[in-house]
Write an enzyme that holds these catalytic residues in place. Sequence first.
Site, short mmCIF file in Angstrom:
data_model
loop_
_atom_site.label_atom_id
_atom_site.label_comp_id
_atom_site.label_asym_id
_atom_site.label_seq_id
_atom_site.Cartn_x
_atom_site.Cartn_y
_atom_site.Cartn_z
N GLN A 1 -3.08 2.47 9.89
CA GLN A 1 -1.73 2.57 9.31
C GLN A 1 -0.81 3.41 10.20
O GLN A 1 0.39 3.17 10.25
CB GLN A 1 -1.78 3.18 7.91
CG GLN A 1 -2.41 2.30 6.86
CD GLN A 1 -3.89 2.54 6.71
OE1 GLN A 1 -4.58 2.89 7.66
NE2 GLN A 1 -4.41 2.33 5.52
N ARG B 1 -7.31 -0.53 -7.04
CA ARG B 1 -7.53 0.64 -6.17
C ARG B 1 -7.52 1.89 -7.05
O ARG B 1 -6.59 2.09 -7.82
CB ARG B 1 -6.44 0.75 -5.09
CG ARG B 1 -6.46 -0.40 -4.09
CD ARG B 1 -5.60 -0.10 -2.87
NE ARG B 1 -6.27 0.81 -1.95
CZ ARG B 1 -5.66 1.40 -0.93
NH1 ARG B 1 -4.37 1.21 -0.72
NH2 ARG B 1 -6.33 2.19 -0.11
N ASP C 1 -1.99 10.79 -2.18
CA ASP C 1 -2.29 9.72 -3.14
C ASP C 1 -2.50 10.25 -4.54
O ASP C 1 -2.24 9.56 -5.52
CB ASP C 1 -3.52 8.93 -2.68
CG ASP C 1 -3.12 7.99 -1.56
OD1 ASP C 1 -3.10 8.44 -0.40
OD2 ASP C 1 -2.77 6.84 -1.86
N ARG D 1 0.85 -1.18 0.00
CA ARG D 1 0.00 0.00 0.00
C ARG D 1 0.89 1.23 0.00
O ARG D 1 2.09 1.14 0.10
CB ARG D 1 -0.91 -0.02 1.24
CG ARG D 1 -0.13 -0.38 2.50
CD ARG D 1 -0.63 0.23 3.74
NE ARG D 1 -0.57 1.67 3.70
CZ ARG D 1 0.55 2.38 3.87
NH1 ARG D 1 1.71 1.79 4.09
NH2 ARG D 1 0.52 3.70 3.82
N GLY D 2 0.23 2.40 -0.07
CA GLY D 2 0.98 3.65 -0.12
C GLY D 2 1.22 3.98 -1.58
O GLY D 2 1.62 3.10 -2.38
N ALA D 3 0.98 5.24 -1.94
CA ALA D 3 0.95 5.61 -3.36
C ALA D 3 2.24 5.23 -4.12
O ALA D 3 2.17 4.54 -5.14
CB ALA D 3 0.62 7.09 -3.49
N ASN E 1 -5.68 12.31 0.07
CA ASN E 1 -4.84 11.49 0.95
C ASN E 1 -5.78 10.75 1.90
O ASN E 1 -7.01 10.92 1.85
CB ASN E 1 -3.83 12.36 1.71
CG ASN E 1 -2.80 11.51 2.43
OD1 ASN E 1 -2.14 10.67 1.81
ND2 ASN E 1 -2.66 11.66 3.73
N LYS E 2 -5.22 9.92 2.75
CA LYS E 2 -6.00 9.07 3.64
C LYS E 2 -7.11 9.83 4.34
O LYS E 2 -6.92 10.97 4.77
CB LYS E 2 -5.04 8.46 4.68
CG LYS E 2 -5.65 7.55 5.71
CD LYS E 2 -6.51 6.44 5.14
CE LYS E 2 -5.77 5.55 4.15
NZ LYS E 2 -6.68 4.68 3.37
O1 MRU Z 1 -4.82 3.17 2.02
P1 MRU Z 1 -3.35 3.40 2.05
O2 MRU Z 1 -2.69 2.86 3.27
O3 MRU Z 1 -2.67 2.94 0.78
O4 MRU Z 1 -3.21 4.98 2.09
C1 MRU Z 1 -1.93 5.55 2.04
C2 MRU Z 1 -1.91 7.01 2.21
O5 MRU Z 1 -2.93 7.67 2.28
C3 MRU Z 1 -0.57 7.67 2.20
O6 MRU Z 1 -0.59 8.83 2.98
C4 MRU Z 1 -0.19 8.04 0.77
O7 MRU Z 1 -0.34 6.95 -0.08
C5 MRU Z 1 1.19 8.56 0.68
S1 MRU Z 1 2.41 7.32 0.91
C6 MRU Z 1 3.93 8.00 0.68
#
Ligand code: MRU
Length: 344
Positions: free
Chosen positions: A195, A89, A236, A47-49, A246-247
């Site tokens: 997270q 996603r 994201d 996960r994470g962009a 973002n989250k």
């Molecule tokens: O649902 P996730 O855990 O993939 O969400 C991740 C985030 O929102 C992060 O803040 C974002 O991807 C940046 S990661 C460098």
Amino acid sequence: MMFFTPLKWEKDKLVILDQTLLPLKEKYLEIRDIETLFEAIVKLRIRGAPLLGIAGAFGVYLGIKDFRGDKEKLLKKMEETINYLAQSRPTAVNLFWGMERVRKKIMGNLHLHVEELKEIALKEAQTIEEDIRTSQKIGEYGSEIILQEDSVLTHCNAGGLATSGYGTALAVLFKAHEKGKKLVVYVDETRPLLQGARLTTWELQKAGIETYLICDNMAGVVMKEGKVKKVIIGADRVASNGDTANKIGSYSLAILAHYHSIPFYIACPVSTIDFSIKEGKDIPIEERSPEEILTIKGERIAPHNTKVYNPAFDVVPYHLITAFITEKGLVYPPFEKNLHKLIE
Ligand code: MRU
């Protein structure tokens, strides 16, 4: 400074650290086909962009690596793979960016044979994976805004686990810490999938940074009490005008920070900026299963028949953002103009 490898290519397979099991278990999984990769992305094992960008790039290769046949059919297979993984996603643009990079590489080399095309697809994915300089530069530029003694609030996980390097928002903190700055970091637990609690505290503690975990609904009070001097989060997808997905919870944090006159920073690579999208309202927002809110570790916490709304992301309007911290430097308003300069 990397204490773990969230994803690596090994001979004929991807090896990923299963992030759903952290921090209790450090277990690596092998991924040899796109169906397993799809599941790993949907379940947030990876996960994470930025990491999704790398996963997408390797995903295209995984989809074509065992293909036998002519070039035309290879291209068809590639498109099918991309369309399939694109359904996993929707919000992080990096997933699409990573796949597009490999597609472009292949399309730009159609004079090569099928086996050679597969080889360059793999090489392109590896090039993206190895680019940890991006994170380091984000960390380097971002660490300049951190004072000798400072306190920062962050949300979700924008660390090494979310990239192939050592993060975006957390890269700033790691670099400042390496430079000997005295940091205190408040970490939102980040409901529903935690997270912040599971991953960000784990990374910050490993780095030896003083960390306080708070529930998401405590952010306002730590700001009011003067405990937080800056907010730094990841992204994201950033629209051309600077609106940033973002989250979930990032929007509320930005409003709180604005109310308390606390600067609010977004740390992200340029690949997270989607110049094809004008404003945040056009960013697709993933909605996830009600079970993520209705249960904790399999235990039900709400009455049966409870209706749930579970968007995984929200959008911070550009006017609540102080600056973007990118690998090309800090970007201040007006964002519409200054973000564009990054790709000129
Ligand atoms: O649902 P996730 O855990 O993939 O969400 C991740 C985030 O929102 C992060 O803040 C974002 O991807 C940046 S990661 C460098």
